[in-house]
Every structure is written in C-alpha cells, then in structure tokens.
Design a protein around this motif. Sequence first.
Motif, PDB file in Angstrom:
ATOM      1  N   LYS A 295       0.814  -1.217   0.000  1.00 45.26           N
ATOM      2  CA  LYS A 295       0.000   0.000   0.000  1.00 45.26           C
ATOM      3  C   LYS A 295       0.846   1.265   0.000  1.00 45.26           C
ATOM      4  O   LYS A 295       0.345   2.350  -0.314  1.00 45.26           O
ATOM      5  N   GLU A 296       2.122   1.152   0.357  1.00 46.89           N
ATOM      6  CA  GLU A 296       3.011   2.311   0.380  1.00 46.89           C
ATOM      7  C   GLU A 296       3.677   2.576  -0.966  1.00 46.89           C
ATOM      8  O   GLU A 296       4.278   3.641  -1.156  1.00 46.89           O
ATOM      9  N   PHE A 297       3.573   1.638  -1.887  1.00 45.05           N
ATOM     10  CA  PHE A 297       4.333   1.752  -3.135  1.00 45.05           C
ATOM     11  C   PHE A 297       3.916   2.981  -3.942  1.00 45.05           C
ATOM     12  O   PHE A 297       4.760   3.780  -4.377  1.00 45.05           O
ATOM     13  N   SER A 298       2.620   3.153  -4.157  1.00 43.32           N
ATOM     14  CA  SER A 298       2.165   4.320  -4.921  1.00 43.32           C
ATOM     15  C   SER A 298       2.439   5.609  -4.169  1.00 43.32           C
ATOM     16  O   SER A 298       2.723   6.657  -4.782  1.00 43.32           O
ATOM     17  N   ASN A 299       2.378   5.559  -2.829  1.00 39.05           N
ATOM     18  CA  ASN A 299       2.704   6.749  -2.037  1.00 39.05           C
ATOM     19  C   ASN A 299       4.173   7.132  -2.216  1.00 39.05           C
ATOM     20  O   ASN A 299       4.520   8.317  -2.292  1.00 39.05           O
ATOM     21  N   TYR A 300       5.020   6.113  -2.267  1.00 38.79           N
ATOM     22  CA  TYR A 300       6.448   6.337  -2.497  1.00 38.79           C
ATOM     23  C   TYR A 300       6.674   7.037  -3.835  1.00 38.79           C
ATOM     24  O   TYR A 300       7.380   8.056  -3.913  1.00 38.79           O
ATOM     25  N   VAL A 301       6.088   6.492  -4.882  1.00 45.63           N
ATOM     26  CA  VAL A 301       6.254   7.079  -6.216  1.00 45.63           C
ATOM     27  C   VAL A 301       5.744   8.515  -6.232  1.00 45.63           C
ATOM     28  O   VAL A 301       6.413   9.427  -6.740  1.00 45.63           O
ATOM     29  N   GLU A 302       4.572   8.727  -5.663  1.00 41.52           N
ATOM     30  CA  GLU A 302       3.969  10.062  -5.648  1.00 41.52           C
ATOM     31  C   GLU A 302       4.861  11.060  -4.901  1.00 41.52           C
ATOM     32  O   GLU A 302       5.049  12.202  -5.350  1.00 41.52           O
ATOM     33  N   GLU A 303       5.427  10.633  -3.780  1.00 33.62           N
ATOM     34  CA  GLU A 303       6.270  11.537  -3.004  1.00 33.62           C
ATOM     35  C   GLU A 303       7.536  11.901  -3.774  1.00 33.62           C
ATOM     36  O   GLU A 303       7.948  13.070  -3.795  1.00 33.62           O
ATOM     37  N   VAL A 304       8.175  10.927  -4.401  1.00 32.40           N
ATOM     38  CA  VAL A 304       9.389  11.227  -5.166  1.00 32.40           C
ATOM     39  C   VAL A 304       9.074  12.175  -6.322  1.00 32.40           C
ATOM     40  O   VAL A 304       9.819  13.141  -6.561  1.00 32.40           O
ATOM     41  N   LEU A 305       7.982  11.934  -7.031  1.00 28.20           N
ATOM     42  CA  LEU A 305       7.626  12.803  -8.152  1.00 28.20           C
ATOM     43  C   LEU A 305       7.327  14.222  -7.680  1.00 28.20           C
ATOM     44  O   LEU A 305       7.677  15.201  -8.360  1.00 28.20           O
ATOM     45  N   HIS A 306       6.695  14.345  -6.522  1.00 28.19           N
ATOM     46  CA  HIS A 306       6.439  15.674  -5.958  1.00 28.19           C
ATOM     47  C   HIS A 306       7.747  16.386  -5.627  1.00 28.19           C
ATOM     48  O   HIS A 306       7.925  17.569  -5.954  1.00 28.19           O
ATOM     49  N   LEU A 307       8.671  15.661  -5.002  1.00 31.22           N
ATOM     50  CA  LEU A 307       9.949  16.272  -4.623  1.00 31.22           C
ATOM     51  C   LEU A 307      10.809  16.569  -5.843  1.00 31.22           C
ATOM     52  O   LEU A 307      11.584  17.531  -5.850  1.00 31.22           O
TER      53      LEU A 307
ATOM     54  N   PRO B 216       6.453   5.480 -13.678  1.00 34.76           N
ATOM     55  CA  PRO B 216       7.449   6.150 -14.532  1.00 34.76           C
ATOM     56  C   PRO B 216       8.852   6.174 -13.937  1.00 34.76           C
ATOM     57  O   PRO B 216       9.438   7.242 -13.709  1.00 34.76           O
ATOM     58  N   PHE B 217       9.412   5.002 -13.704  1.00 30.99           N
ATOM     59  CA  PHE B 217      10.744   4.945 -13.104  1.00 30.99           C
ATOM     60  C   PHE B 217      11.804   5.443 -14.082  1.00 30.99           C
ATOM     61  O   PHE B 217      11.777   5.113 -15.269  1.00 30.99           O
ATOM     62  N   ASP B 218      12.746   6.219 -13.552  1.00 30.66           N
ATOM     63  CA  ASP B 218      13.910   6.606 -14.344  1.00 30.66           C
ATOM     64  C   ASP B 218      14.845   5.427 -14.531  1.00 30.66           C
ATOM     65  O   ASP B 218      15.523   5.322 -15.548  1.00 30.66           O
ATOM     66  N   TYR B 219      14.875   4.542 -13.546  1.00 32.21           N
ATOM     67  CA  TYR B 219      15.719   3.358 -13.624  1.00 32.21           C
ATOM     68  C   TYR B 219      15.273   2.383 -12.542  1.00 32.21           C
ATOM     69  O   TYR B 219      14.636   2.760 -11.555  1.00 32.21           O
ATOM     70  N   VAL B 220      15.611   1.117 -12.750  1.00 29.41           N
ATOM     71  CA  VAL B 220      15.350   0.073 -11.764  1.00 29.41           C
ATOM     72  C   VAL B 220      16.668  -0.648 -11.499  1.00 29.41           C
ATOM     73  O   VAL B 220      17.356  -1.060 -12.432  1.00 29.41           O
TER      74      VAL B 220
END
Length: 269
Positions: free
Chosen positions: A59-71, A105-109
């Motif tokens: 459940k935290e995965f989308s929150n993680y992505v959203e937070e990084v994109l915001h920052l 939308p990962f820049d890299y994995v």
Amino acid sequence: MKFDLHTHHFRCGHADGNIRDYIEAGIAAGLSVIGISDHTPYFGSQEEQPFPLIAMAKKEFSNYVEEVLHLKQEYEGTIDVLLGIESDFFPEHAKVYANVLAQYPFDYVIGSVHSVGNVSIFNKNRWKRLSEEEHIAVKEAYYALIRDSARSGMFQVLGHIDAMKGNYPPFSDIPAATAIDETLQVIAECDVAIEINTSGKTKLSGGWYPNDAILERALHYGVNVTFGSDAHIPGRVAEDLDDVASRLREIGFTEWVYYKNKAKVVVPL
C-alpha cells in the motif's frame, strides 16, 4: 558532475530518515543528481507486507512514487531527483515484478540478488559445514542468478554484484573466475550497468562492491559502471564518491553512467 543512484528511506523498515532528508544530504554533498531507490514491496506473496523489516508494504508503493515525483518538481533547478527503485530478482516471480514496475514512470530500476536458495546472501551461517565443492556451487548459483537478472530486461543497473562477501569475506576467494567472467560478458551484451556500491564498508568485508579484480574484468568486457552509496542513513549519501571516481580512473575507466527516463546518460570521469 556528481550523482548517487542508490538511496533508501524509512519505508523499507531498515533505513532511517525520509526522502527529503536524503535529497538535502545530496545537495550538501554537491550532487547534481540523486536517485531515490528504496526496496520494492515483496510481490511474490499475496500478503500486504510479509517482510516488514526488509521491504515496504504494497500500500506504500504508490505513495512512495507520488512523493518522489512531488519532490522532483519541488527541487527542480537545485538538484535532479530521479525516481528509482531497487527490486529483488526472483526468477519465479519476475513477470509479476515486471508487470507492476511497468505501471510507474521509473527513471531506472536496480536489480539486486539478495537471496540464493531461499537463504539471504548476508546470512553468514549458510556457509557452515559446507564442503569446498558446495562453496563453489553456491557462488556459481549466485552468479547464474545475476546473469538471469541481466537477461531479464527488467533492469538498467545491477546492484552490488559481489555482495555475498559482505558478511563472509572468504567468499571472494572461492574459485569461480569462469562464472564471474561469463556474468560480466552477459551484462555487457545486455547493456546493463553495474554499480560501485560503497555500503560494503558497513559489512564485515569492508571495502566496496565489487572488488577491484571484478572491476578490472568489467572494463575488459566493456561493462558500464555507475555509482550508488546504498545509503540507509542520510549521512552516507555520496560517501566515497570522489575516491571511487579516482579508483576507476586508475583502473582505466574514462566514463560512468546514470539513467533518466531509462535512457543512459554518460558522464566523463
């Protein structure tokens, strides 16, 4: 130009600090680029968080992505914040992981092998009572998984490719030169980068991943290299970056790379 592609934060359960702390540490260290790359949830189980001290909850995965994109937007013009992720490689679950990761939308994995034969690579007890032949078999199985991870097409970077020495330094002396050379050849053919990961100094082995002998062979085969501190506390962001760059130049490298929008960016050393 300085960059660090491998950082974690509190969501994985074994790192301190929030994402902003790592970005600010990157700015203080003079980085132009910082990649945030916490551990994926464990997608090989239906449970929400089967390993709470290893990987984040689903459940935290989308929150993680959203937070990084915001920052990323907030810090634009100050430091380039990249959306990365560190994913385990489990052949039996690879399609599941690939399907989930493709939705963001990962820049890299970063692809990392953390387990061989369902035992952590950092579990030093796994080596007890093994014969010389069994030591070799484990090491060869480790590198077979790394080769498969390179061939999977899931990753731009492979993480800490000799980290099995972390809590068992004699790992480096187990004879498996053919397996390592074959692995580096496959990595080069698949156009995947390996990281120089400075977190090895926090383990019993000390030093970086991988060792100089592997880096020399990587240069021989034309493998791309990148940098990752694998910081689990903000104070380790960019740790030993300048020393790593200097050592790579001594070995013979003239450039290293990072990834943005999954495209390779080449940076002179």
